[in-house]
Scaffold this motif. Structure first.
Motif, PDB file in Angstrom:
ATOM      1  N   ALA A   1       0.734  -1.366  -0.035  1.00  0.00           N
ATOM      2  CA  ALA A   1       0.165   0.004   0.126  1.00  0.00           C
ATOM      3  C   ALA A   1       0.863   1.181  -0.051  1.00  0.00           C
ATOM      4  CB  ALA A   1      -1.074  -0.031   1.182  1.00  0.00           C
ATOM      5  N   THR A   2       2.091   1.216   0.757  1.00  0.00           N
ATOM      6  CA  THR A   2       2.943   2.405   0.898  1.00  0.00           C
ATOM      7  C   THR A   2       3.378   2.578  -0.758  1.00  0.00           C
ATOM      8  OG1 THR A   2       3.649   1.840   2.952  1.00  0.00           O
ATOM      9  CG2 THR A   2       5.058   3.311   1.857  1.00  0.00           C
ATOM     10  N   GLU A   3       3.702   1.851  -1.350  1.00  0.00           N
ATOM     11  CA  GLU A   3       4.384   1.822  -2.725  1.00  0.00           C
ATOM     12  C   GLU A   3       3.347   2.485  -3.651  1.00  0.00           C
ATOM     13  OE1 GLU A   3       5.652  -2.130  -3.332  1.00  0.00           O
ATOM     14  OE2 GLU A   3       7.873  -1.343  -3.115  1.00  0.00           O
ATOM     15  N   THR A   4       2.008   2.116  -3.441  1.00  0.00           N
ATOM     16  CA  THR A   4       0.999   2.548  -4.432  1.00  0.00           C
ATOM     17  C   THR A   4       0.506   4.138  -4.126  1.00  0.00           C
ATOM     18  OG1 THR A   4      -0.660   1.798  -2.963  1.00  0.00           O
ATOM     19  CG2 THR A   4       0.131   0.379  -4.724  1.00  0.00           C
ATOM     20  N   GLN A   5       1.229   4.616  -2.799  1.00  0.00           N
ATOM     21  CA  GLN A   5       0.863   6.017  -2.513  1.00  0.00           C
ATOM     22  C   GLN A   5       1.814   7.181  -3.143  1.00  0.00           C
ATOM     23  OE1 GLN A   5       0.026   6.206   1.622  1.00  0.00           O
ATOM     24  NE2 GLN A   5      -1.412   4.320   1.507  1.00  0.00           N
ATOM     25  N   ARG A   6       2.649   6.470  -3.790  1.00  0.00           N
ATOM     26  CA  ARG A   6       3.723   7.585  -4.306  1.00  0.00           C
ATOM     27  C   ARG A   6       3.978   7.422  -5.937  1.00  0.00           C
ATOM     28  NH1 ARG A   6       9.050   6.213  -5.660  1.00  0.00           N
ATOM     29  NH2 ARG A   6       9.654   3.921  -5.195  1.00  0.00           N
ATOM     30  N   TYR A   7       4.375   8.432  -6.451  1.00  0.00           N
ATOM     31  CA  TYR A   7       4.738   8.577  -7.823  1.00  0.00           C
ATOM     32  C   TYR A   7       6.071   7.703  -7.855  1.00  0.00           C
ATOM     33  CZ  TYR A   7       6.694  10.273 -12.194  1.00  0.00           C
ATOM     34  OH  TYR A   7       7.383  10.125 -13.428  1.00  0.00           O
ATOM     35  N   ASP A   8       6.219   6.980  -8.890  1.00  0.00           N
ATOM     36  CA  ASP A   8       7.623   6.252  -9.011  1.00  0.00           C
ATOM     37  C   ASP A   8       8.267   7.093 -10.370  1.00  0.00           C
ATOM     38  OD1 ASP A   8       9.825   4.588  -9.687  1.00  0.00           O
ATOM     39  OD2 ASP A   8       8.614   2.882  -9.994  1.00  0.00           O
ATOM     40  N   PRO A   9       9.572   7.775 -10.089  1.00  0.00           N
ATOM     41  CA  PRO A   9      10.142   8.532 -10.842  1.00  0.00           C
ATOM     42  C   PRO A   9      10.858   7.708 -12.045  1.00  0.00           C
ATOM     43  CG  PRO A   9      10.628   9.183  -8.831  1.00  0.00           C
ATOM     44  CD  PRO A   9       9.772   7.954  -8.486  1.00  0.00           C
ATOM     45  N   THR A  10      11.094   6.310 -11.669  1.00  0.00           N
ATOM     46  CA  THR A  10      11.538   5.533 -12.792  1.00  0.00           C
ATOM     47  C   THR A  10      10.566   5.133 -13.635  1.00  0.00           C
ATOM     48  OG1 THR A  10      11.364   3.474 -11.210  1.00  0.00           O
ATOM     49  CG2 THR A  10      13.452   4.645 -10.991  1.00  0.00           C
ATOM     50  N   SER A  11       9.324   5.308 -13.766  1.00  0.00           N
ATOM     51  CA  SER A  11       8.224   4.836 -14.572  1.00  0.00           C
ATOM     52  C   SER A  11       8.484   5.669 -15.765  1.00  0.00           C
ATOM     53  CB  SER A  11       6.933   5.173 -13.995  1.00  0.00           C
ATOM     54  OG  SER A  11       6.640   6.458 -13.702  1.00  0.00           O
ATOM     55  N   TRP A  12       9.122   6.908 -15.852  1.00  0.00           N
ATOM     56  CA  TRP A  12       9.470   7.622 -17.123  1.00  0.00           C
ATOM     57  C   TRP A  12      10.376   6.983 -18.166  1.00  0.00           C
ATOM     58  CZ3 TRP A  12      13.492  11.783 -18.016  1.00  0.00           C
ATOM     59  CH2 TRP A  12      13.286  12.434 -19.285  1.00  0.00           C
ATOM     60  N   ARG A  13       9.965   7.048 -19.354  1.00  0.00           N
ATOM     61  CA  ARG A  13      10.725   6.536 -20.419  1.00  0.00           C
ATOM     62  C   ARG A  13      11.176   7.661 -21.392  1.00  0.00           C
ATOM     63  NH1 ARG A  13      11.201   3.434 -17.051  1.00  0.00           N
ATOM     64  NH2 ARG A  13      10.324   1.197 -17.138  1.00  0.00           N
ATOM     65  N   PRO A  14      12.531   8.324 -20.891  1.00  0.00           N
ATOM     66  CA  PRO A  14      13.057   9.289 -22.001  1.00  0.00           C
ATOM     67  C   PRO A  14      13.453   8.610 -23.413  1.00  0.00           C
ATOM     68  CG  PRO A  14      14.606   8.526 -20.143  1.00  0.00           C
ATOM     69  CD  PRO A  14      13.325   8.011 -19.861  1.00  0.00           C
ATOM     70  N   SER A  15      13.623   9.420 -24.437  1.00  0.00           N
ATOM     71  CA  SER A  15      13.784   9.056 -25.604  1.00  0.00           C
ATOM     72  C   SER A  15      15.173   9.653 -26.085  1.00  0.00           C
ATOM     73  CB  SER A  15      12.763   9.493 -26.512  1.00  0.00           C
ATOM     74  OG  SER A  15      12.731  11.164 -26.665  1.00  0.00           O
ATOM     75  N   ARG A  16      15.415   9.466 -27.115  1.00  0.00           N
ATOM     76  CA  ARG A  16      16.850   9.963 -27.698  1.00  0.00           C
ATOM     77  C   ARG A  16      16.841  11.398 -27.741  1.00  0.00           C
ATOM     78  NH1 ARG A  16      18.455   5.830 -32.842  1.00  0.00           N
ATOM     79  NH2 ARG A  16      18.877   4.145 -31.521  1.00  0.00           N
ATOM     80  N   LEU A  17      15.632  11.988 -27.890  1.00  0.00           N
ATOM     81  CA  LEU A  17      15.494  13.385 -28.143  1.00  0.00           C
ATOM     82  C   LEU A  17      15.892  14.037 -26.586  1.00  0.00           C
ATOM     83  CD1 LEU A  17      14.711  16.080 -29.293  1.00  0.00           C
ATOM     84  CD2 LEU A  17      12.348  15.675 -28.577  1.00  0.00           C
ATOM     85  N   ASP A  18      15.433  13.474 -25.526  1.00  0.00           N
ATOM     86  CA  ASP A  18      15.807  13.835 -24.096  1.00  0.00           C
ATOM     87  C   ASP A  18      17.349  13.857 -23.853  1.00  0.00           C
ATOM     88  OD1 ASP A  18      13.067  14.210 -22.928  1.00  0.00           O
ATOM     89  OD2 ASP A  18      12.892  12.286 -23.564  1.00  0.00           O
TER      90      ASP A  18
END
Length: 232
Positions: free
Chosen positions: A3-20
């Motif tokens: 439950a604790t894990e579901t209550q926060r945003y996970d920064p590692t969920s972002w998928r940057p591209s080559r443009l980034d």
């Protein structure tokens, strides 16, 4: 998932591209020199506006979230308290090696504290962490070379923006003294701790608080005002 894990945003969920990768590399290497050049021509206001606009714009448009409206975790991460401790130690060093204004203008000091200090504390890490995450999270899996590259670009940008821009007018500590050097070391350590705190909490407020303390502290005993440096 707990439950604790579901209550926060996970920064590692972002998928940057080559443009980034390209954007972050160009910004990390080029923008500090542009900011320094603009300061020499017109003062600090224009580069500050560009800096903070880049920070908020890239965080929102490329990463998708700024980080202040993400879910607040039940409690701050331990490394948040460590970061605050590092900042408090750094402020002691700053107090022992101050650059004091002979005749401080109180309204300027107050406006610096009320406007610049929180704006800077809220904005800088957005760009720092965008630069790191662009490389550290590419190509969507753990990759040591990309993480190292992210740290290199992160450190390069933080070092260059202070050397080429901030130190030209944000003079509150004597860097040539022992305590001044220890202050720089403490703030450097704090910069890297922002990465850990962001990854563990998914909430940018936990990077804002120590940075705000860092911005406000020296104003109390130096009488510094940023206003005279905003425009030439």
């Amino acid at each position: 998932m707990s439950a604790t894990e579901t209550q926060r945003y996970d920064p590692t969920s972002w998928r940057p591209s080559r443009l980034d990768l390209a954007i972050s590399a160009v910004v990390a290497v080029a923008f500090p020199f542009i900011a320094g050049w603009l300061y020499g021509k017109k003062g600090a206001l224009i580069p500050i506006i560009l800096y903070y606009s880049l920070a908020w714009g890239l965080a929102k448009l490329r990463r998708g979230v700024v980080g202040y409206r993400t879910p607040m975790p039940p409690r701050p991460p331990v490394w948040f308290y460590v970061n605050v401790g590092v900042i408090l130690i750094g402020l002691v060093f700053a107090y022992l090696a101050p650059v004091k204004v002979d005749d401080p203008w109180l309204p300027g000091v107050v406006l610096t504290a009320l406007l610049w200090a929180p704006a800077n504390a809220a904005s800088e890490q957005l760009l720092w962490l965008y630069i790191f995450d662009s490389w550290g999270l590419y190509p969507g899996k753990k990759s040591l070379p990309y993480r190292v590259a992210g740290l290199v670009f992160f450190a390069a940008f933080v070092g260059l923006i202070h050397t080429m821009f901030w130190t030209k007018f944000l003079t509150v500590v004597e860097p040539g003294t022992v305590f001044g050097a220890l202050f720089v070391l403490a703030t450097t350590i704090s910069g890297f701790l922002h990465i850990v705190v962001w990854r563990q909490s998914g909430q940018m407020v936990f990077t804002f608080i120590p940075h705000l303390l860092l911005n406000l502290g020296p104003l109390l005993w130096t009488g510094y005002s940023i206003l005279p440096y905003l425009w030439k």
